[in-house]
Design an enzyme around this catalytic site. Structure first.
Site, PDB file in Angstrom:
ATOM      1  N   ARG A 142       0.802  -1.227   0.000  1.00  0.00           N
ATOM      2  CA  ARG A 142       0.000   0.000   0.000  1.00  0.00           C
ATOM      3  C   ARG A 142       0.832   1.274   0.000  1.00  0.00           C
ATOM      4  O   ARG A 142       0.278   2.349   0.232  1.00  0.00           O
ATOM      5  CB  ARG A 142      -0.990  -0.036   1.170  1.00  0.00           C
ATOM      6  CG  ARG A 142      -2.006  -1.163   0.994  1.00  0.00           C
ATOM      7  CD  ARG A 142      -3.186  -1.091   1.952  1.00  0.00           C
ATOM      8  NE  ARG A 142      -4.141  -2.111   1.591  1.00  0.00           N
ATOM      9  CZ  ARG A 142      -4.143  -3.360   2.061  1.00  0.00           C
ATOM     10  NH1 ARG A 142      -3.237  -3.727   2.946  1.00  0.00           N
ATOM     11  NH2 ARG A 142      -5.035  -4.235   1.657  1.00  0.00           N
ATOM     12  N   THR A 186       2.107  -5.192   4.606  1.00  0.00           N
ATOM     13  CA  THR A 186       1.333  -4.675   3.471  1.00  0.00           C
ATOM     14  C   THR A 186       1.161  -3.160   3.528  1.00  0.00           C
ATOM     15  O   THR A 186       0.813  -2.546   2.532  1.00  0.00           O
ATOM     16  CB  THR A 186      -0.061  -5.328   3.416  1.00  0.00           C
ATOM     17  OG1 THR A 186      -0.747  -5.056   4.634  1.00  0.00           O
ATOM     18  CG2 THR A 186       0.043  -6.829   3.210  1.00  0.00           C
ATOM     19  N   SER A 201       1.419  -7.163   9.467  1.00  0.00           N
ATOM     20  CA  SER A 201       0.122  -7.837   9.355  1.00  0.00           C
ATOM     21  C   SER A 201       0.292  -9.321   9.648  1.00  0.00           C
ATOM     22  O   SER A 201       1.392  -9.814   9.834  1.00  0.00           O
ATOM     23  CB  SER A 201      -0.485  -7.603   7.967  1.00  0.00           C
ATOM     24  OG  SER A 201       0.442  -7.886   6.953  1.00  0.00           O
ATOM     25  N   GLY A 203      -2.816 -10.975  11.315  1.00  0.00           N
ATOM     26  CA  GLY A 203      -3.775 -11.220  12.384  1.00  0.00           C
ATOM     27  C   GLY A 203      -4.564 -12.499  12.243  1.00  0.00           C
ATOM     28  O   GLY A 203      -5.155 -12.975  13.216  1.00  0.00           O
ATOM     29  N   TRP A 254      -2.289  -2.573  10.180  1.00  0.00           N
ATOM     30  CA  TRP A 254      -2.432  -2.621   8.731  1.00  0.00           C
ATOM     31  C   TRP A 254      -2.172  -1.261   8.080  1.00  0.00           C
ATOM     32  O   TRP A 254      -2.218  -1.157   6.849  1.00  0.00           O
ATOM     33  CB  TRP A 254      -3.853  -3.039   8.355  1.00  0.00           C
ATOM     34  CG  TRP A 254      -4.230  -4.442   8.692  1.00  0.00           C
ATOM     35  CD1 TRP A 254      -4.903  -4.867   9.798  1.00  0.00           C
ATOM     36  CD2 TRP A 254      -3.986  -5.612   7.904  1.00  0.00           C
ATOM     37  NE1 TRP A 254      -5.090  -6.227   9.748  1.00  0.00           N
ATOM     38  CE2 TRP A 254      -4.544  -6.710   8.594  1.00  0.00           C
ATOM     39  CE3 TRP A 254      -3.358  -5.832   6.677  1.00  0.00           C
ATOM     40  CZ2 TRP A 254      -4.485  -8.003   8.102  1.00  0.00           C
ATOM     41  CZ3 TRP A 254      -3.299  -7.125   6.187  1.00  0.00           C
ATOM     42  CH2 TRP A 254      -3.861  -8.195   6.887  1.00  0.00           C
ATOM     43  N   ASN A 272      -7.948  -6.987  14.307  1.00  0.00           N
ATOM     44  CA  ASN A 272      -8.807  -7.887  15.059  1.00  0.00           C
ATOM     45  C   ASN A 272      -8.028  -8.755  16.040  1.00  0.00           C
ATOM     46  O   ASN A 272      -6.814  -8.916  15.947  1.00  0.00           O
ATOM     47  CB  ASN A 272      -9.567  -8.807  14.098  1.00  0.00           C
ATOM     48  CG  ASN A 272      -8.616  -9.584  13.190  1.00  0.00           C
ATOM     49  OD1 ASN A 272      -8.211  -9.065  12.156  1.00  0.00           O
ATOM     50  ND2 ASN A 272      -8.253 -10.803  13.558  1.00  0.00           N
ATOM     51  N   ASP A 315     -14.265  -9.851  13.657  1.00  0.00           N
ATOM     52  CA  ASP A 315     -13.240  -9.405  12.706  1.00  0.00           C
ATOM     53  C   ASP A 315     -13.388  -7.912  12.394  1.00  0.00           C
ATOM     54  O   ASP A 315     -13.151  -7.470  11.280  1.00  0.00           O
ATOM     55  CB  ASP A 315     -13.329 -10.230  11.410  1.00  0.00           C
ATOM     56  CG  ASP A 315     -12.065 -10.124  10.573  1.00  0.00           C
ATOM     57  OD1 ASP A 315     -10.984  -9.962  11.136  1.00  0.00           O
ATOM     58  OD2 ASP A 315     -12.180 -10.197   9.334  1.00  0.00           O
ATOM     59  N   ARG A 342     -14.561  -0.755  10.725  1.00  0.00           N
ATOM     60  CA  ARG A 342     -15.385  -1.719   9.993  1.00  0.00           C
ATOM     61  C   ARG A 342     -16.792  -1.800  10.576  1.00  0.00           C
ATOM     62  O   ARG A 342     -17.690  -2.357   9.953  1.00  0.00           O
ATOM     63  CB  ARG A 342     -14.738  -3.105  10.047  1.00  0.00           C
ATOM     64  CG  ARG A 342     -13.461  -3.202   9.260  1.00  0.00           C
ATOM     65  CD  ARG A 342     -13.217  -4.637   8.842  1.00  0.00           C
ATOM     66  NE  ARG A 342     -11.807  -4.901   8.667  1.00  0.00           N
ATOM     67  CZ  ARG A 342     -11.333  -6.058   8.233  1.00  0.00           C
ATOM     68  NH1 ARG A 342     -12.151  -7.052   7.959  1.00  0.00           N
ATOM     69  NH2 ARG A 342     -10.041  -6.240   8.090  1.00  0.00           N
TER      70      ARG A 342
END
Length: 689
Positions: A142, A186, A201, A203, A254, A272, A315, A342
């Site tokens: 990213r 990422t 990352s 998880g 993330w 998460n 999540d 989320r």
């Protein structure tokens, strides 16, 4: 005239804050970059979020609401096939400095381009091991950071890499973990004041989340700030005593951090808990999963946290980058921080202490003792950007709202763990005072099953696959930072919360891409669409704004997002008012209904998982066979996959590493749906006659 001056007050306050930051004492390893990072974004775009605030707000005004309809492509460059294939996504924001653009692809390859013409100046090919099996959700990178004449980025093999900006030659590489243990990188790192900060990352693989600070010149690890407390550390009492569950409890980072030089604080959000859907063995709130956190930027020492979801079993990562902003509330200047979750809410806090700026209430929620559910959850005052209750559906005993618990009988819940705002960044405009929030509307069928922890293997404890036939769509919402309420909202036919994002300008424009290939300009105040351009590829990366030789450009990487099913590619587009390039033909549209796709194929005896160079697929996805026939499921992809009977689980290939296969015999006529348990957005169908 007076109202116009009032509208500029937030922008003036933001600028004043940056100017005050310029005189902050201290030695800097790269004073030019540090000054730019503390300043409003001008002709260059030198870090993932634009500057240290992650606001993605550009002060350039040459392109504005009155002339944006004249935009055309200035250039489009293909990156030699890098990151083209079924397992890759192209979600990075390019960086620009002194007329040179730098961009990284999903294969961790880096290219330097002439930002005015698109000509490739140099290339770095990562040569990364294609057998890496611990990638959660598609091969993606990213973005980059820059400082001290170097470019910094993380690789999927958990290495942080520094390249010479002029040549692309490797200056150093530092492994901050092993991918074989479930760790990958990422997110784009952050450079500031001689340090490079990188999240990690993994998880879904039972890892221990952390932020790592490295010496920008040498790559030496300076410190690690763990997001899961060790025995006796602050927060350890929110995990079961006498266990090591917190050491594999997730809480990965993330996103690219933000930094306030005046306060000396570094901010980020965490993912998460692990295992994702099984809370039965990890009683307690489970800090610091699904949280916003502040640490000392020099030492990594904990300062404050705010947990968005206690004892997360849905999540509900906090995966989108945090955003710093300055505002006035009740006549008092306040230092704010926000993050879009989320859950569908934006969480707005005071960044000096982590306390709510607008108000967040703890409310009782439904309970499931076997899941050790938290008795209350935080409910922000204001509006959610996506629906938070699932519609009843045949075949499901229960359809619930957010925080509805579940056990082994599937329960429909919305948002799902792939709903709301996922990795997508959220910009902030000091002119409007709005956050611009992408969201995914997607229900999930949640169910828990037992999972044994094994190093380097998926450790999720359940599933949240979208029920067959349910619609998947999106929202794009302007949220007022003073009220946390919707100022305007677009409903989109495609999911847009799982990638993409947008950027905003002082010219009164929001630029964002869509997975169907369209690139849009929107009036930042009213939400009116002013311009649309078909790029020909999934437009799932956050755009950037820059200037070369007095000409303003808008650039976006277009190459798709595998989680959203948009069309892959390797193209970077740049647009200007002097551009001459027109739109391309639209790519195949992404899926908007959950379930298997494609024609029903008869006479086959083999299902290729990851076939046709599409990693997350069953090929063919729908087959017709005779009762008593045997189907062989062969994994030809790069990642471990499997086929498990949808909901019933009465047949299962198990997780198959690349090259392995398993045969299943279907004796009884009927229609059988199945999913890949490690990747529950993969669907297949077997019709037995």
């Amino acid at each position: 005239m007076q109202s116009r001056r009032l509208r500029r007050v937030p922008a003036m306050l933001a600028t004043l804050t940056f100017l005050l930051g310029l005189v902050a004492p201290g030695w800097s390893a790269d004073p030019e970059i540090d000054t730019m990072l503390r300043s409003p974004v001008g002709k260059d775009w030198i870090t993932n979020g634009g500057n240290l605030t992650n606001q993605r707000y550009s002060t350039l005004t040459q392109i504005n609401a009155t002339n944006v309809k004249e935009l055309k492509g200035a250039w489009m460059t293909r990156l030699k096939g890098s990151g083209v294939g079924g397992k890759y996504s192209f979600e990075a924001s390019p960086l620009i400095k002194n007329g040179v653009m730098y961009v990284v692809t999903g294969n961790d390859d880096v290219f330097a381009l002439n930002a005015k013409t698109g000509q490739i100046l140099w290339e770095y090919w990562s040569g990364i091991d294609q057998k890496i099996s611990t990638v959660c959700c598609g091969w993606v990178n990213r973005g980059l950071a820059m400082g001290e004449g170097l470019l910094y980025f993380g690789q999927l093999d958990a290495q942080v890499v520094a390249l010479d900006m002029k040549t692309g030659k490797v200056a150093w590489k530092t492994a901050i973990e092993k991918w074989e243990n479930g760790y990958t990188i990422t997110s784009a790192p952050l450079y500031y004041d001689g340090m490079v900060y990188s999240g990690i990352s993994g998880g879904e693989f039972g890892v221990r989340g952390r932020l790592t600070a490295l010496n920008a010149k040498t790559g030496e690890v300076l410190w690690r700030s763990y997001t899961l407390p060790g025995p006796g550390e602050f927060g350890s009492d929110t995990w079961p005593p006498g266990t090591d569950h917190s050491m594999r409890g997730g809480a990965t980072i993330w996103n690219t951090p933000a930094l306030d030089p005046q306060l000396g604080l570094l901010y980020f959000a965490t993912g998460n808990c692990g295992p994702d859907y099984d809370g039965s063995m990890r009683e307690g709130d489970n800090l610091f999963c699904a949280s916003m956190m502040a640490v000392n930027a020099k030492t990594g020492k904990y300062v404050w946290h705010f947990q968005q979801v206690h004892h997360d079993i849905w999540d509900y990562d906090a995966a989108s980058p945090v955003v710093l902003f300055d505002t006035v509330i009740d006549g008092q200047p306040r230092k704010g921080i926000a993050e879009a979750g989320r859950t569908g809410w934006v969480y707005i806090l005071d960044r000096t202490n982590g306390k709510p700026l607008i108000g967040i209430e703890e409310r009782p929620v439904p309970q499931e003792p076997r899941q050790k559910t938290a008795k209350t959850q935080p409910y922000p005052k204001g509006d959610a950007t996506v629906p938070q209750c699932a519609e009843p559906m045949p075949g499901f005993e229960k359809a619930g709202c957010i925080f509805e618990p579940f056990w082994e009988t599937p329960v429909m819940i919305q948002p799902s763990g792939l709903g709301g705002t996922n990795w997508s960044p959220v910009p902030y405009s000091p002119d409007t005072g709005y956050f611009y929030v992408p969201g995914t509307v997607r229900a999930g069928s949640f169910g828990r099953f037992g999972d044994e922890f094994k190093t380097g293997q998926r450790y999720v404890g359940g599933t949240q696959a979208a029920p067959i036939g349910t619609k998947m769509s999106g929202t794009f919402t302007a949220i007022d930072s003073k009220t946390n309420k919707i100022a305007w909202q677009h409903k989109t036919s495609h999911r847009i919360g799982g990638g993409g994002g947008s950027s905003v300008t002082a010219g009164g424009l929001v630029f964002r891409g869509e997975p169907d290939g369209n690139f849009l300009a929107i009036d930042a105040k009213t939400g009116q669409e002013l311009w649309r351009f078909q790029t020909g590829f999934g437009a799932d990366a956050p755009p950037v704004i820059y200037e070369v030789d007095g000409e303003q450009y808008i650039a976006i990487a277009t190459g798709g997002n595998q989680l959203q099913g948009s069309a892959g590619g390797d193209a970077v587009w740049a647009f200007s008012l002097k551009g001459q390039l027109g739109p391309l033909w639209p790519p195949p549209p992404p899926q908007t209904v959950a379930g298997p796709v494609g024609p029903i194929v008869a006479g086959v005896d083999t299902i290729k998982i990851g076939g046709n160079n599409v990693e997350y697929s069953f090929v063919p996805g729908r087959v017709r066979i005779k009762a008593g026939s045997t189907l062989k499921f062969t994994n030809v992809g790069d990642l471990p996959h499997g086929a498990t009977a949808w909901q019933t689980g009465d047949w299962d290939t198990g997780v198959l590493p690349k090259g392995l296969e398993k045969s299943i015999t279907f004796e009884q006529p009927g229609v059988y749906y199945y999913i890949c348990t490690p990747h529950p957005w993969m669907y297949g169908q077997v019709i037995v006659e």
